[in-house]
Enzyme design. Sequence first.
Site, PDB file in Angstrom:
ATOM      1  CD  GLU A 153     -12.939 -11.897 -64.890  1.00 58.79           C
ATOM      2  OE1 GLU A 153     -13.089 -13.086 -65.207  1.00 58.79           O
ATOM      3  OE2 GLU A 153     -12.193 -11.117 -65.497  1.00 58.79           O
ATOM      4  CD  GLU A 311      -7.966 -10.294 -63.252  1.00 58.53           C
ATOM      5  OE1 GLU A 311      -7.850 -10.937 -64.314  1.00 58.53           O
ATOM      6  OE2 GLU A 311      -8.667 -10.679 -62.300  1.00 58.53           O
TER       7      GLU A 311
HETATM    8  C1  GAL Z   1      -9.516 -13.087 -65.580  1.00 62.73           C
HETATM    9  C2  GAL Z   1      -9.684 -13.676 -64.194  1.00 62.73           C
HETATM   10  C3  GAL Z   1      -8.339 -14.075 -63.595  1.00 62.73           C
HETATM   11  C4  GAL Z   1      -7.532 -14.855 -64.599  1.00 62.73           C
HETATM   12  C5  GAL Z   1      -7.388 -14.040 -65.859  1.00 62.73           C
HETATM   13  C6  GAL Z   1      -6.576 -14.707 -66.921  1.00 62.73           C
HETATM   14  O1  GAL Z   1     -10.689 -13.092 -66.288  1.00 62.73           O
HETATM   15  O2  GAL Z   1     -10.301 -12.762 -63.320  1.00 62.73           O
HETATM   16  O3  GAL Z   1      -8.555 -14.831 -62.424  1.00 62.73           O
HETATM   17  O4  GAL Z   1      -8.169 -16.049 -64.875  1.00 62.73           O
HETATM   18  O5  GAL Z   1      -8.667 -13.803 -66.392  1.00 62.73           O
HETATM   19  O6  GAL Z   1      -6.569 -14.009 -68.114  1.00 62.73           O
END
Ligand code: GAL
Length: 682
Positions: A153, A311
């Site tokens: 990110e 994710e």
């Molecule tokens: C994302 C991030 C992850 C984790 C996740 C939690 O933005 O890439 O490492 O923190 O959020 O929701």
Amino acid sequence: MSNFLNPKLSAIWHGGDYNPEQWPASVWDEDIALMQESSFKVATIGVFSWAKLEPHEGEFDFSWLDEVIEKLSAEDRYFILATPSAAAPAWMTQKYPEILRTGSDRVRRLHGNRVNYNLCSPVYRQKSALIARKLAERYGDHPRLLAWHLSNEYGGEDFSPETISAFRDWLKAKYGTIEALNAAYWTTFWSHCYSDWDQLDAPGVPHGEVSIQGLTVDWRRFITDATVDFMLNEAAPLREFSPDIPHTTNFMGTFPGLDYRKFTAHLDFASWDSYPGFGGSLDQTSVWISVAFKHDLTRGLSKNGKWMLMECTPNSSNWYETMSVKRPGVHKFEALQAVAHGADGVQYFQWRQSRGSQEQFHGGVVNHGTTNNGRIFGEVKQAGAALDALSNIASTAKRAEVAIIYDWSSRWALDAAVGPVLRDKGYEQTCIDHYRAFWEAGVSVDVIGTDSPLEGYKLVVVPMLYSLSESTSTNLSEYVLAGGTLVSTYLTAWTDENSLVFESGYLGPLRKVFGVWSEEIDALPVGQQVSICTGFDSKAERYSAVDFCELIHPTTSKAIAWYDDEFYAGRPAATVNNYGNGRAYYVGSRNDQRFTNQLMTSIMDDLGIEHLAGELLEGVTRQVRYGDEVEYHFYLNATSLSREVNTVGWGTVRLQPWQVEILERKISAGDEEPVLLAATEG
Ligand code: GAL
């Protein structure tokens, strides 16, 4: 070139962030057994592992990673390997404090958190390229390596001396002379003229310059370029040692800080992290539509249309005000929604919930005190099984006859503009409201950029394209001349790309295309509505407008809606113009959703775009993916209610709450009727 993300795994990828280094090696075997049980095939490793990979400067320890990769491989798992630059080890910030990020207050941050680095620090660049090189040398030709995950990110600004100095160089390269910069920024206003490059500083600082819109937007462009440059620096050794392994990085949807389109050329496929906020109720069509928009945006950020959901949470996100858990069935719905929009992978943050620190309560696949007996594990297992059943869909394409343009520069320029309202002007929401008309009609949409090729689209919708470059103006004009249909709204083409209002006035170079000139805009206070009508007899439809009513004058266009309130009652609120072989619609006011839906439906009828407007109940959509011979029609019920839908070709289908039904039909030669092959429950 195959159409899979990586032909080594020709399926829909299912997996997520795996952080074995947080755990004793004694749980790794259990992890892998549970991964097998839940069809969790792809582990994303190394995202935040730098301190474990290089515990002391120049001393690398890959033994634990070797073991993890061996275990994964032995049990038929694959891995995505990340470069660890999102979080620097403490020894590094202690020895080289200049690698730390400087905030807009000009205070250098202390060690900790993440994405806390100086974008232009030569030391940090050297260190992040070195660890990437070590990873590439060791694992680049591993048969189970599927992709490189560049950092995590990317985002945020940095105000370090190195970054500000790079900004000055960037401005010099862009403008050549200080006079050209002064002209582009209109700096005679308030006597802000510069006479030396060193007088230029980053804008947006609480105690500094905030009044030059061109400078503000250039800073954002520069931060994007500096971030891409940072990324390419760590990507270079990966390309060198493993030229066949695709690169991706995890975007954050419409994140306003970076123009993601500048990353496209350097990535082999796109990915993003989706964490919709529901604030309690999951029955919020607007949230699912916003997710759908971001899926299509991500697809449009990929040079070949390939993308994956890098994710999502298997359950809840701990950083929302309230941590509501996903209701049964919702997770599988979310996974299949991504696939319906073209994703070839669905992954999570994270595999095993961490016992401590910032994200100890963030949902994982394996949660505190549970193994395969956990509810969430069961939900993930169901999603995994559903994705396994769709391996024939992996690599099929998404195609659309409709495109919506989403432009970071216009968003930045609108944010920087002091007027016509000081509250949020709602650029993103306006794009999503237009997108909604198609989502509700079951019509696939591509979300593209201002300079994307437009031929082939029957309809291009360009909401609030406030700042217009010459090349975009040409792109849009030529599209309409050649027969395309364009729809734009209020606040389009007010300024050039440096936020200077066109000398000819609002709509500048697009006046001929729309057959309209625009004189002024009435901004409405929150709560005020202006009535709009499609005529003045009893058959006329009435709608309401909020926020913005642009006062436009048709030249060659004809009105299709009128204001029916205020001193401008009776004047056109929307127009259509024949231009070349095409048509251009201009919508002058921010109208209610019913207006937008009806306008888009009638345009789709004119253009022969197949749609289901009026057929799908609220919260239901259809999305289509295309194989060589077969179309896959996904009918998605984004609600907790049972829904009936009238499909194209299969009659009425009943969808249970959060159900996705995937229907296949053969793409027939010639004009033959489509043949139903099979209907599978998603
Ligand atoms: C994302 C991030 C992850 C984790 C996740 C939690 O933005 O890439 O490492 O923190 O959020 O929701």
